[in-house]
Scaffold this motif. Sequence first.
Motif, PDB file in Angstrom:
ATOM      1  N   PHE A  29      -0.794 -47.738  23.185  1.00 45.51           N
ATOM      2  CA  PHE A  29      -0.125 -48.906  23.770  1.00 45.51           C
ATOM      3  C   PHE A  29      -1.139 -49.785  24.511  1.00 45.51           C
ATOM      4  CE2 PHE A  29       2.098 -51.045  27.257  1.00 45.51           C
ATOM      5  CZ  PHE A  29       3.114 -51.701  26.550  1.00 45.51           C
ATOM      6  N   SER A  30      -2.029 -49.130  25.259  1.00 44.14           N
ATOM      7  CA  SER A  30      -3.046 -49.863  26.011  1.00 44.14           C
ATOM      8  C   SER A  30      -4.009 -50.601  25.083  1.00 44.14           C
ATOM      9  CB  SER A  30      -3.838 -48.905  26.908  1.00 44.14           C
ATOM     10  OG  SER A  30      -4.940 -49.554  27.507  1.00 44.14           O
ATOM     11  N   ILE A  31      -4.544 -49.904  24.090  1.00 45.72           N
ATOM     12  CA  ILE A  31      -5.503 -50.513  23.167  1.00 45.72           C
ATOM     13  C   ILE A  31      -4.856 -51.645  22.374  1.00 45.72           C
ATOM     14  CG2 ILE A  31      -6.839 -50.124  21.057  1.00 45.72           C
ATOM     15  CD1 ILE A  31      -8.285 -49.182  23.520  1.00 45.72           C
ATOM     16  N   ASN A  32      -3.651 -51.425  21.877  1.00 47.12           N
ATOM     17  CA  ASN A  32      -2.976 -52.462  21.095  1.00 47.12           C
ATOM     18  C   ASN A  32      -2.751 -53.721  21.929  1.00 47.12           C
ATOM     19  OD1 ASN A  32      -2.858 -50.820  18.835  1.00 47.12           O
ATOM     20  ND2 ASN A  32      -0.802 -50.066  19.273  1.00 47.12           N
ATOM     21  N   ARG A 123      -9.158 -64.215  20.423  1.00 52.39           N
ATOM     22  CA  ARG A 123      -8.887 -62.774  20.379  1.00 52.39           C
ATOM     23  C   ARG A 123     -10.188 -61.976  20.415  1.00 52.39           C
ATOM     24  NH1 ARG A 123      -3.906 -61.198  18.059  1.00 52.39           N
ATOM     25  NH2 ARG A 123      -2.271 -62.385  19.121  1.00 52.39           N
ATOM     26  N   PRO A 124     -10.156 -60.772  20.999  1.00 60.24           N
ATOM     27  CA  PRO A 124     -11.375 -59.948  21.075  1.00 60.24           C
ATOM     28  C   PRO A 124     -11.903 -59.569  19.697  1.00 60.24           C
ATOM     29  CG  PRO A 124      -9.677 -59.116  22.557  1.00 60.24           C
ATOM     30  CD  PRO A 124      -9.010 -60.144  21.692  1.00 60.24           C
ATOM     31  N   LEU A 125     -13.230 -59.616  19.552  1.00 57.32           N
ATOM     32  CA  LEU A 125     -13.879 -59.076  18.371  1.00 57.32           C
ATOM     33  C   LEU A 125     -13.968 -57.564  18.559  1.00 57.32           C
ATOM     34  CD1 LEU A 125     -16.762 -61.669  17.993  1.00 57.32           C
ATOM     35  CD2 LEU A 125     -14.743 -61.471  16.531  1.00 57.32           C
ATOM     36  N   PRO A 159     -10.778 -56.154   3.843  1.00 59.23           N
ATOM     37  CA  PRO A 159      -9.476 -55.814   4.428  1.00 59.23           C
ATOM     38  C   PRO A 159      -9.500 -55.969   5.939  1.00 59.23           C
ATOM     39  CG  PRO A 159     -10.679 -53.828   3.858  1.00 59.23           C
ATOM     40  CD  PRO A 159     -11.488 -54.973   3.325  1.00 59.23           C
ATOM     41  N   ALA A 160      -8.325 -55.989   6.517  1.00 53.99           N
ATOM     42  CA  ALA A 160      -8.211 -56.129   7.974  1.00 53.99           C
ATOM     43  C   ALA A 160      -8.622 -54.829   8.666  1.00 53.99           C
ATOM     44  CB  ALA A 160      -6.780 -56.482   8.349  1.00 53.99           C
ATOM     45  N   ILE A 161      -8.995 -54.955   9.913  1.00 57.33           N
ATOM     46  CA  ILE A 161      -9.304 -53.784  10.729  1.00 57.33           C
ATOM     47  C   ILE A 161      -8.038 -52.967  10.950  1.00 57.33           C
ATOM     48  CG2 ILE A 161      -9.898 -53.061  13.083  1.00 57.33           C
ATOM     49  CD1 ILE A 161     -11.952 -55.286  13.151  1.00 57.33           C
ATOM     50  N   ASP A 162      -8.160 -51.670  10.827  1.00 54.27           N
ATOM     51  CA  ASP A 162      -7.023 -50.774  11.038  1.00 54.27           C
ATOM     52  C   ASP A 162      -7.523 -49.574  11.838  1.00 54.27           C
ATOM     53  OD1 ASP A 162      -4.610 -49.433  10.944  1.00 54.27           O
ATOM     54  OD2 ASP A 162      -4.923 -48.653   8.912  1.00 54.27           O
ATOM     55  N   LEU A 163      -7.291 -49.592  13.145  1.00 53.32           N
ATOM     56  CA  LEU A 163      -7.778 -48.521  14.004  1.00 53.32           C
ATOM     57  C   LEU A 163      -6.926 -47.268  13.867  1.00 53.32           C
ATOM     58  CD1 LEU A 163      -8.585 -50.450  17.316  1.00 53.32           C
ATOM     59  CD2 LEU A 163     -10.161 -49.792  15.490  1.00 53.32           C
ATOM     60  N   GLY A 164      -7.598 -46.140  13.703  1.00 52.20           N
ATOM     61  CA  GLY A 164      -6.909 -44.863  13.640  1.00 52.20           C
ATOM     62  C   GLY A 164      -6.750 -44.256  15.026  1.00 52.20           C
ATOM     63  N   PRO A 165      -6.072 -43.124  15.107  1.00 49.56           N
ATOM     64  CA  PRO A 165      -5.813 -42.503  16.414  1.00 49.56           C
ATOM     65  C   PRO A 165      -7.079 -42.114  17.172  1.00 49.56           C
ATOM     66  CG  PRO A 165      -5.185 -41.032  14.605  1.00 49.56           C
ATOM     67  CD  PRO A 165      -5.431 -42.368  14.006  1.00 49.56           C
ATOM     68  N   VAL A 166      -8.102 -41.642  16.474  1.00 47.87           N
ATOM     69  CA  VAL A 166      -9.337 -41.246  17.159  1.00 47.87           C
ATOM     70  C   VAL A 166     -10.010 -42.461  17.803  1.00 47.87           C
ATOM     71  CG1 VAL A 166     -11.681 -40.363  16.830  1.00 47.87           C
ATOM     72  CG2 VAL A 166      -9.764 -39.205  15.741  1.00 47.87           C
ATOM     73  N   ALA A 167     -10.077 -43.577  17.067  1.00 46.77           N
ATOM     74  CA  ALA A 167     -10.693 -44.793  17.611  1.00 46.77           C
ATOM     75  C   ALA A 167      -9.915 -45.299  18.823  1.00 46.77           C
ATOM     76  CB  ALA A 167     -10.763 -45.869  16.541  1.00 46.77           C
ATOM     77  N   LYS A 168      -8.601 -45.232  18.767  1.00 45.25           N
ATOM     78  CA  LYS A 168      -7.789 -45.719  19.886  1.00 45.25           C
ATOM     79  C   LYS A 168      -7.980 -44.859  21.125  1.00 45.25           C
ATOM     80  CE  LYS A 168      -4.253 -48.007  17.093  1.00 45.25           C
ATOM     81  NZ  LYS A 168      -2.829 -48.039  16.673  1.00 45.25           N
ATOM     82  N   VAL A 169      -7.990 -43.554  20.932  1.00 46.29           N
ATOM     83  CA  VAL A 169      -8.169 -42.651  22.074  1.00 46.29           C
ATOM     84  C   VAL A 169      -9.575 -42.796  22.653  1.00 46.29           C
ATOM     85  CG1 VAL A 169      -8.301 -40.226  22.782  1.00 46.29           C
ATOM     86  CG2 VAL A 169      -6.424 -41.001  21.334  1.00 46.29           C
ATOM     87  N   GLY A 171     -11.550 -45.344  22.392  1.00 51.51           N
ATOM     88  CA  GLY A 171     -11.644 -46.654  23.016  1.00 51.51           C
ATOM     89  C   GLY A 171     -10.979 -46.667  24.381  1.00 51.51           C
ATOM     90  N   TYR A 172      -9.853 -46.011  24.483  1.00 48.43           N
ATOM     91  CA  TYR A 172      -9.124 -45.932  25.754  1.00 48.43           C
ATOM     92  C   TYR A 172      -9.937 -45.180  26.802  1.00 48.43           C
ATOM     93  CZ  TYR A 172      -5.408 -44.712  29.071  1.00 48.43           C
ATOM     94  OH  TYR A 172      -4.661 -44.542  30.213  1.00 48.43           O
ATOM     95  N   LEU A 173     -10.644 -44.135  26.350  1.00 47.94           N
ATOM     96  CA  LEU A 173     -11.470 -43.332  27.258  1.00 47.94           C
ATOM     97  C   LEU A 173     -12.866 -43.927  27.451  1.00 47.94           C
ATOM     98  CD1 LEU A 173     -10.527 -39.761  25.952  1.00 47.94           C
ATOM     99  CD2 LEU A 173      -9.662 -40.905  27.996  1.00 47.94           C
ATOM    100  N   ASP A 174     -13.089 -45.094  26.876  1.00 45.48           N
ATOM    101  CA  ASP A 174     -14.379 -45.790  26.966  1.00 45.48           C
ATOM    102  C   ASP A 174     -15.511 -44.961  26.360  1.00 45.48           C
ATOM    103  OD1 ASP A 174     -15.844 -48.064  27.581  1.00 45.48           O
ATOM    104  OD2 ASP A 174     -16.453 -47.322  29.538  1.00 45.48           O
ATOM    105  N   LYS A 175     -15.208 -44.243  25.300  1.00 44.95           N
ATOM    106  CA  LYS A 175     -16.215 -43.469  24.587  1.00 44.95           C
ATOM    107  C   LYS A 175     -16.661 -44.171  23.305  1.00 44.95           C
ATOM    108  CE  LYS A 175     -16.171 -39.900  27.372  1.00 44.95           C
ATOM    109  NZ  LYS A 175     -17.358 -39.568  28.204  1.00 44.95           N
TER     110      LYS A 175
END
Length: 292
Positions: A29-32, A123-125, A159-169, A171-175
């Motif tokens: 939710f945060s990343i989106n 929008r953010p790159l 194709p468009a960017i499609d973030l998976g669960p690992v990337a979202k988590v 990214g949220y943890l700033d890793k």
Amino acid sequence: MIRKIFKWTGIALLSVLSLLGIGYAVAAFSINGRIRKNYAFAKESLEITSDSATLARGKHLVAIKGCQDCHGADLSGKIMIDDGAVGRLPASNLTRGKGGLPDNYSTADWVTALRHGIDKTGRPLIFMPSHETTLLSAQDMAAIIAFCQTVPSVDHELPAIDLGPVAKVMGYLDKMPLLSVEKIDHAKAMVAEIDTAEGAVQGKYLAISCSGCHRTDFKGGDPLAPGLPPVPDLSLSGNVGKWTKEQFINTLRTGKTPSGHQMNSDDMPWKMTAQYEDKELSSLYAFFQTIE
């Protein structure tokens, strides 16, 4: 007794899974929301010249700053990662061909992307290292833009960017540096030009490109993503800091360490660093030798 053990084990497992599910929902939710956020910065422009010296400088910078590693040798873009867990991360087509930059993409739009990490719409790159390119001198940024504006058009739709669960988590943890726009000091002014004399001052400027992986203190650390190796410490306290200048330069030219280990170019972009000039590699070495 056994029935009770299974019962409480099941309850504990369900509780853990529920907590993980809630945690992922919060991260997603945060990343989106952050990806959909719109930004507005004052438009900036640079004087772009297309003389041979500027274009040569721009071509060299595009090679040593990793632009081609992500966007391809012809800058027509490519898919950097396509993995179900991490997601699909394409790098844009930077040419004027089909699937590339629109006809009305201006110099100011280039500056906005490189300086602030946002696209033409605000929008953010995603996964664009603008937190590094924002520190380029005005002279070097203009050279990169000048060169990129002269590359041949290539038709390449991605194709468009499609973030998976690992990337979202991550990214949220700033890793994982998904959103450079959040890491930039947007009020910081560009310096006009930098000292190109061989030495630690030039090395510090060039090392900006190393900070994305080796961290801002160049001490390295944990792997950047699951499955990748730990990131080496480039300072005097690390193994690299004990190399001679000749060993350092040879490693960045060939990808082979003094111990004989051949590095994977996907983990350490030595094919990119091989394109540095001798004085640039010497300057990098001189700078890393100043870090305790």
